[in-house]
Design an enzyme around this catalytic site. Structure first.
Site, short mmCIF file in Angstrom:
data_model
loop_
_atom_site.label_atom_id
_atom_site.label_comp_id
_atom_site.label_asym_id
_atom_site.label_seq_id
_atom_site.Cartn_x
_atom_site.Cartn_y
_atom_site.Cartn_z
N GLY A 137 0.72 -1.18 0.00
CA GLY A 137 0.03 -0.07 -0.25
C GLY A 137 0.78 1.23 -0.11
N TYR A 142 -14.89 3.80 8.60
CA TYR A 142 -13.32 3.84 8.97
C TYR A 142 -13.12 4.39 10.41
CZ TYR A 142 -8.75 5.37 7.81
OH TYR A 142 -7.44 5.52 7.68
N LYS A 154 -11.46 2.69 13.54
CA LYS A 154 -10.18 3.34 14.25
C LYS A 154 -10.27 3.41 15.61
CE LYS A 154 -7.32 3.11 10.65
NZ LYS A 154 -6.26 2.29 10.64
P1 NAD Z 1 -3.51 1.16 1.38
O1 NAD Z 1 -4.86 1.43 0.97
O2 NAD Z 1 -2.60 2.01 0.37
O3 NAD Z 1 -2.75 0.02 1.78
C1 NAD Z 1 -3.55 -1.05 2.37
C2 NAD Z 1 -2.78 -2.17 1.83
O4 NAD Z 1 -3.62 -3.29 2.81
C3 NAD Z 1 -3.32 -2.74 0.63
O5 NAD Z 1 -1.91 -2.88 -0.14
C4 NAD Z 1 -4.36 -3.87 0.53
O6 NAD Z 1 -3.90 -5.00 -0.88
C5 NAD Z 1 -3.74 -4.57 1.92
N1 NAD Z 1 -4.91 -5.22 2.42
C6 NAD Z 1 -6.41 -4.97 2.52
N2 NAD Z 1 -7.03 -5.98 2.75
C7 NAD Z 1 -5.95 -7.05 3.26
C8 NAD Z 1 -5.97 -8.31 3.83
N3 NAD Z 1 -7.36 -8.78 4.13
N4 NAD Z 1 -4.94 -8.79 4.26
C9 NAD Z 1 -3.79 -8.07 3.90
N5 NAD Z 1 -3.66 -7.35 3.21
C10 NAD Z 1 -4.74 -6.55 2.87
O7 NAD Z 1 -3.20 2.13 3.02
P2 NAD Z 1 -2.02 2.80 3.52
O8 NAD Z 1 -2.53 4.36 3.25
O9 NAD Z 1 -0.81 2.28 3.22
O10 NAD Z 1 -2.56 2.97 5.06
C11 NAD Z 1 -1.87 1.97 5.87
C12 NAD Z 1 -2.60 1.94 7.20
O11 NAD Z 1 -2.24 3.54 7.56
C13 NAD Z 1 -4.11 2.13 7.41
O12 NAD Z 1 -4.42 1.30 8.73
C14 NAD Z 1 -4.74 3.27 7.19
O13 NAD Z 1 -5.80 3.44 7.93
C15 NAD Z 1 -3.60 3.97 7.94
N6 NAD Z 1 -3.44 5.64 7.61
C16 NAD Z 1 -3.18 5.83 6.27
C17 NAD Z 1 -3.31 7.32 5.92
C18 NAD Z 1 -2.90 7.69 4.69
O14 NAD Z 1 -3.26 8.85 4.44
N7 NAD Z 1 -2.48 7.06 3.47
C19 NAD Z 1 -3.70 8.21 6.88
C20 NAD Z 1 -4.06 7.69 8.30
C21 NAD Z 1 -3.85 6.48 8.48
N1 SER Z 2 -6.02 9.64 4.32
C1 SER Z 2 -6.74 8.73 5.10
C2 SER Z 2 -8.18 8.52 4.57
O1 SER Z 2 -8.31 9.53 3.74
C3 SER Z 2 -6.96 9.24 6.53
O2 SER Z 2 -7.12 8.38 7.30
O3 SER Z 2 -8.89 7.73 4.69
#
Ligand code: NAD
Ligand code: SER
Length: 332
Positions: free
Chosen positions: A12, A142, A146
């Site tokens: 991800g 979501y 969280k």
């Molecule tokens: P993303 O959606 O880019 O990546 C998530 C990954 O999880 C994907 O590659 C997907 O294939 C994998 N996935 C989904 N279901 C799955 C399963 N059952 N088993 C294994 N893998 C699975 O998300 P991200 O942006 O990399 O976020 C990672 C974490 O950080 C999450 O908990 C997200 O809530 C948190 N987060 C992200 C952001 C952001 O802006 N990117 C902000 C706040 C929090």
């Molecule tokens: N970037 C994330 C979202 O928009 C925040 O957790 O879902």
């Protein structure tokens, strides 16, 4: 001895960059990158395995077979995707986290990192400098996962002695993997469109202001909190961390300093309703005091670096890259 690390959701937006940082820090052979579906192109060279976090036995097998003592649990469904499929968001975000915590407790994993989000806040939280202790009444599935996840992490820390550490990430901006279905995704898409076509249609309104962070700061936050002495981690739900806040219009203006011909149209969609429930900025004083959190990037430095990195990446990836539609970049 370096830790033996397992990363879930490694393909991800965060994982595709965090795996490289962890491999540089602890050695490529000490970091196992897993995702439901992951290819070599998505992460830096090293051990890569398929792992669905919905299966407890698979999570346990991966931890046992690689002698894992540290987990970065990133697999999740993000906010906008979670509103489109709320059952999937509940299942992956809750069962996946509980499986990781159960496996960690049973198999003696030392530390777990799990990111929470600004999505924990709801319409009743203060819009500016939302404090660590603000009421958490999110109106998205979501956000609900969280808040429940934060409580689950605190519960496993207290009752099962799993050393779980967590931060509430703002919207993350990065140039490697594209974001995976969030409300803040516009702040990444806008850079691709600026370079590729010189125009962008934004799904949030021009005045929508949200807390944001550049990926290098987010990766440093994850490694810093995980390497901190346990007694410094006083909050076992999740820490607010901030870096910058800007509106979509302010980001357009910042990009336009580099690309004066850049044009943005604003046509809000269903993601606007999610953004409207989140704070404009957050107060992260406890993270700064407890484990020394400090951001390095503001909007100016982030924009400049994003444009540099994406221009290089897009030109390298597309031999036939057509720049005729994109405005000329000027030095700022
Ligand atoms: P993303 O959606 O880019 O990546 C998530 C990954 O999880 C994907 O590659 C997907 O294939 C994998 N996935 C989904 N279901 C799955 C399963 N059952 N088993 C294994 N893998 C699975 O998300 P991200 O942006 O990399 O976020 C990672 C974490 O950080 C999450 O908990 C997200 O809530 C948190 N987060 C992200 C952001 C952001 O802006 N990117 C902000 C706040 C929090
Ligand atoms: N970037 C994330 C979202 O928009 C925040 O957790 O879902």
């Amino acid at each position: 001895m370096p830790p033996k690390v397992l990363v879930t959701g490694a393909a991800g937006q965060i994982g595709s960059e965090l795996v490289g940082v962890l491999r540089d820090r602890y050695g490529a052979g000490n970091v196992v990158a897993t995702d439901k579906a992951v290819t070599r192109a998505q992460v830096s060279a090293g051990i890569i395995e398929p792992l669905d976090v919905m299966h407890l036995s698979s999570v346990e097998r991966a931890i046992r077979s690689h002698h894992v003592d540290t987990v970065f649990h990133l697999a999740a469904i993000l906010s906008a995707a979670g509103e489109s499929n709320s059952d999937l968001a509940w299942d992956v975000n809750m069962d996946g986290l509980k499986n990781v915590l159960d496996a960690s407790s049973r198999l003696g994993v030392d530390r777990v990192f799990w990111p929470s989000s600004i999505g924990v806040f709801g319409p009743d939280a203060p819009k500016d400098r939302a404090p660590q202790g603000a009421a958490l009444n999110p109106s998205t599935m979501y956000g609900i996962t969280k808040v429940a996840g934060e409580l689950l992490c605190a519960y496993y820390s207290q009752k099962h002695r799993v050393d779980v550490r967590s931060v509430r990430f703002p919207g993350l901006i990065s140039s490697e993997a594209k974001p995976g279905g969030g409300t803040t995704d516009y702040a990444v898409e806008i850079f691709y469109s600026a370079i590729q076509s010189g125009e962008y249609t934004c799904f949030l309104s021009k005045g929508t202001t949200l807390p944001m962070m550049y990926m290098p700061d987010a990766l440093r936050a994850a490694t810093t909190i995980m390497e901190a002495d346990p007694e410094k981690i006083r909050i076992r739900t999740s820490y607010n961390i901030g870096a910058m806040s800007f509106s979509a219009g302010e980001l357009e203006a910042e990009i336009s300093k580099h690309m004066p011909g850049f044009r943005v149209k604003y046509i809000p969609d269903s993601r606007q309703a999610i953004a409207d429930t989140w704070p404009r900025s957050i107060d992260d004083a406890p993270a700064r005091k407890d484990w020394g959190w400090r951001e390095k990037y503001g909007i100016g430095a982030m924009t400049s670096d994003m444009l540099d990195k994406l221009e290089t990446k897009l030109k390298a990836g597309q031999k036939t890259f057509n720049t005729t539609g994109s405005p000329a970049r000027r030095n700022v």
